[in-house]
Scaffold this active site. Structure first.
Site, PDB file in Angstrom:
ATOM      1  N   GLY A  68       2.594   2.295  10.631  1.00 54.55           N
ATOM      2  CA  GLY A  68       3.541   3.386  10.439  1.00 54.55           C
ATOM      3  C   GLY A  68       4.274   3.806  11.702  1.00 54.55           C
ATOM      4  O   GLY A  68       4.905   4.850  11.739  1.00 54.55           O
ATOM      5  N   SER A  92       3.542  -2.156  10.338  1.00 55.85           N
ATOM      6  CA  SER A  92       4.991  -2.233  10.532  1.00 55.85           C
ATOM      7  C   SER A  92       5.598  -3.589  10.161  1.00 55.85           C
ATOM      8  O   SER A  92       6.526  -4.065  10.819  1.00 55.85           O
ATOM      9  CB  SER A  92       5.362  -1.833  11.959  1.00 55.85           C
ATOM     10  OG  SER A  92       4.958  -0.496  12.212  1.00 55.85           O
ATOM     11  N   HIS A 141      -9.364   1.197   4.852  1.00 53.70           N
ATOM     12  CA  HIS A 141      -8.053   1.341   5.499  1.00 53.70           C
ATOM     13  C   HIS A 141      -8.172   2.306   6.681  1.00 53.70           C
ATOM     14  O   HIS A 141      -8.975   3.246   6.646  1.00 53.70           O
ATOM     15  CB  HIS A 141      -7.029   1.869   4.485  1.00 53.70           C
ATOM     16  CG  HIS A 141      -5.648   1.884   5.047  1.00 53.70           C
ATOM     17  ND1 HIS A 141      -5.177   2.943   5.802  1.00 53.70           N
ATOM     18  CD2 HIS A 141      -4.661   0.971   5.018  1.00 53.70           C
ATOM     19  CE1 HIS A 141      -3.944   2.663   6.198  1.00 53.70           C
ATOM     20  NE2 HIS A 141      -3.604   1.477   5.737  1.00 53.70           N
ATOM     21  N   GLU A 169      -6.539   4.751   7.623  1.00 49.63           N
ATOM     22  CA  GLU A 169      -6.429   6.185   7.303  1.00 49.63           C
ATOM     23  C   GLU A 169      -7.715   6.709   6.660  1.00 49.63           C
ATOM     24  O   GLU A 169      -8.084   7.869   6.855  1.00 49.63           O
ATOM     25  CB  GLU A 169      -5.198   6.429   6.412  1.00 49.63           C
ATOM     26  CG  GLU A 169      -3.919   6.321   7.230  1.00 49.63           C
ATOM     27  CD  GLU A 169      -2.766   5.643   6.527  1.00 49.63           C
ATOM     28  OE1 GLU A 169      -2.724   5.635   5.291  1.00 49.63           O
ATOM     29  OE2 GLU A 169      -1.895   5.091   7.239  1.00 49.63           O
ATOM     30  N   ASN A 192       0.875  -1.175   0.000  1.00 50.08           N
ATOM     31  CA  ASN A 192       0.000   0.000   0.000  1.00 50.08           C
ATOM     32  C   ASN A 192       0.908   1.220   0.000  1.00 50.08           C
ATOM     33  O   ASN A 192       1.500   1.554   1.027  1.00 50.08           O
ATOM     34  CB  ASN A 192      -0.880  -0.037   1.266  1.00 50.08           C
ATOM     35  CG  ASN A 192      -1.682   1.229   1.435  1.00 50.08           C
ATOM     36  OD1 ASN A 192      -1.791   2.034   0.514  1.00 50.08           O
ATOM     37  ND2 ASN A 192      -2.249   1.413   2.619  1.00 50.08           N
ATOM     38  N   GLU A 244      -5.310  -4.806  10.719  1.00 53.09           N
ATOM     39  CA  GLU A 244      -4.243  -3.824  10.904  1.00 53.09           C
ATOM     40  C   GLU A 244      -4.518  -3.023  12.169  1.00 53.09           C
ATOM     41  O   GLU A 244      -5.301  -2.057  12.140  1.00 53.09           O
ATOM     42  CB  GLU A 244      -4.193  -2.866   9.711  1.00 53.09           C
ATOM     43  CG  GLU A 244      -3.901  -3.550   8.394  1.00 53.09           C
ATOM     44  CD  GLU A 244      -3.405  -2.543   7.372  1.00 53.09           C
ATOM     45  OE1 GLU A 244      -2.264  -2.689   6.920  1.00 53.09           O
ATOM     46  OE2 GLU A 244      -4.140  -1.602   7.045  1.00 53.09           O
ATOM     47  N   LYS A 275       0.124   4.282  -0.345  1.00 56.24           N
ATOM     48  CA  LYS A 275      -0.480   5.502   0.209  1.00 56.24           C
ATOM     49  C   LYS A 275      -0.208   6.686  -0.729  1.00 56.24           C
ATOM     50  O   LYS A 275      -0.198   6.511  -1.938  1.00 56.24           O
ATOM     51  CB  LYS A 275       0.028   5.735   1.635  1.00 56.24           C
ATOM     52  CG  LYS A 275      -0.102   4.471   2.483  1.00 56.24           C
ATOM     53  CD  LYS A 275       0.176   4.677   3.940  1.00 56.24           C
ATOM     54  CE  LYS A 275       0.011   3.342   4.659  1.00 56.24           C
ATOM     55  NZ  LYS A 275       0.128   3.469   6.110  1.00 56.24           N
TER      56      LYS A 275
HETATM   57  P1  PGA Z   1       2.956   0.277   7.606  1.00 58.02           P
HETATM   58  O1  PGA Z   1       1.491   0.510   6.974  1.00 58.02           O
HETATM   59  O2  PGA Z   1       3.481  -1.005   7.020  1.00 58.02           O
HETATM   60  O3  PGA Z   1       3.752   1.478   7.191  1.00 58.02           O
HETATM   61  O4  PGA Z   1       2.779   0.161   9.079  1.00 58.02           O
HETATM   62  C1  PGA Z   1       0.607  -0.551   6.797  1.00 58.02           C
HETATM   63  C2  PGA Z   1      -0.688  -0.063   6.209  1.00 58.02           C
HETATM   64  O5  PGA Z   1      -1.095   1.076   6.489  1.00 58.02           O
HETATM   65  O6  PGA Z   1      -1.347  -0.786   5.428  1.00 58.02           O
END
Ligand code: PGA
Length: 254
Positions: A175, A215, A97, A99, A11, A169, A13
């Site tokens: 992140g 992560s 997601h 976000e 992803n 998640e 983003k």
């Molecule tokens: P990340 O993001 O691997 O940077 O933690 C995962 C995601 O948002 O799908």
């Protein structure tokens, strides 16, 4: 050997211009050439989808969208429809997601309409769910996952379930560099599979892929992928560099 074919999904983003995407694929594709027994999915920005499809055609990499609106067309300024995603060449869409939920205020009802619309238009939907740190600390993880999943799946029936995967998640692990522990991941995935069984029956729960996200990196992916109920990973930060995402795709080798 995994019971279900694993999905390693990137992803991106709001990262990468078209030029940066071209550079990524020129390094990444040779690194994963010949890798088998898994699905590799990359979700660039909407404007990158067509070029990403062109760059990856003939390879085993499949392109996804990071979101969509549920209507086919109309007066919805700034939105992208399932028909547009299909015609740009993507076959998968990430929905709900964290976000989208927490930065853009998407709720379960909207997300459930998107999931149903994606499946109806022949797109594979990756439905994302996950609790915040506050919810976990208050012992509400099961309740939150149960609600997000129950509502997210509520408009599906019968064969619709073949067209979806779930991504667990935990919001606090996205992140942040703070991966959930192996025990927390297995417990949550086990709960997700049981909840899917309640809504859609045992056979669906047995075949559905449940990805972990939050992560994931080359250094921890092997251990996570070894868990019985983990069928893939949804990767943000560590998917932006070709070597790093290739290391995740080839998770057994870490
Ligand atoms: P990340 O993001 O691997 O940077 O933690 C995962 C995601 O948002 O799908």
């Amino acid at each position: 050997m995994k019971k279900r074919i694993p999905i390693l999904a990137a992803n991106w983003k709001m990262h990468k211009t078209i030029e940066e995407m071209r550079e990524f694929f020129s390094s990444f594709l040779p690194l994963v050439e010949g890798v088998s027994g898994r699905q590799i999915v990359i979700a660039p920005s909407f404007v990158g989808i067509m070029e990403a499809c062109r760059l990856t055609s003939g390879s085993q990499v499949k392109i996804a969208a990071q979101n969509m609106y549920f209507e086919e067309q109309g007066a919805f300024t700034g939105e992208i429809s399932p028909l547009m995603i299909r015609s740009a060449g993507a076959g998968t869409v990430i929905l709900g997601h964290s976000e989208r939920r927490h930065v853009f205020g998407e709720g379960d009802e909207l997300i459930s309409k998107k999931v149903k619309s994606a499946v109806d238009h022949g797109l594979h939907a990756i439905l994302c769910i996950g609790e915040t740190l506050e919810e976990r600390n208050q012992g509400q993880t099961g309740e939150v996952l149960g609600r997000q999943l129950g509502k997210g799946l509520s408009k599906l029936n019968g064969d619709d379930f073949v067209g979806i995967s779930i991504a667990y998640e935990p919001v606090w692990a996205i992140g942040t560099g703070q991966t959930a522990s192996i025990e927390q991941i297995q417990k949550a995935h086990d709960f997700v599979r049981l909840t899917v069984a309640e809504h859609a029956g045992e056979p669906v729960a047995e075949q559905i892929r449940i990805l972990y996200g939050g992560s994931v990196k080359p250094g921890n992916v092997k251990q996570i992928m070894e868990l019985e109920d983990v069928d893939g990973a949804l990767v943000g930060g560590a998917s932006l560099e070709p070597e790093s995402f290739a290391g995740i795709v080839k998770f057994e080798e870490n």
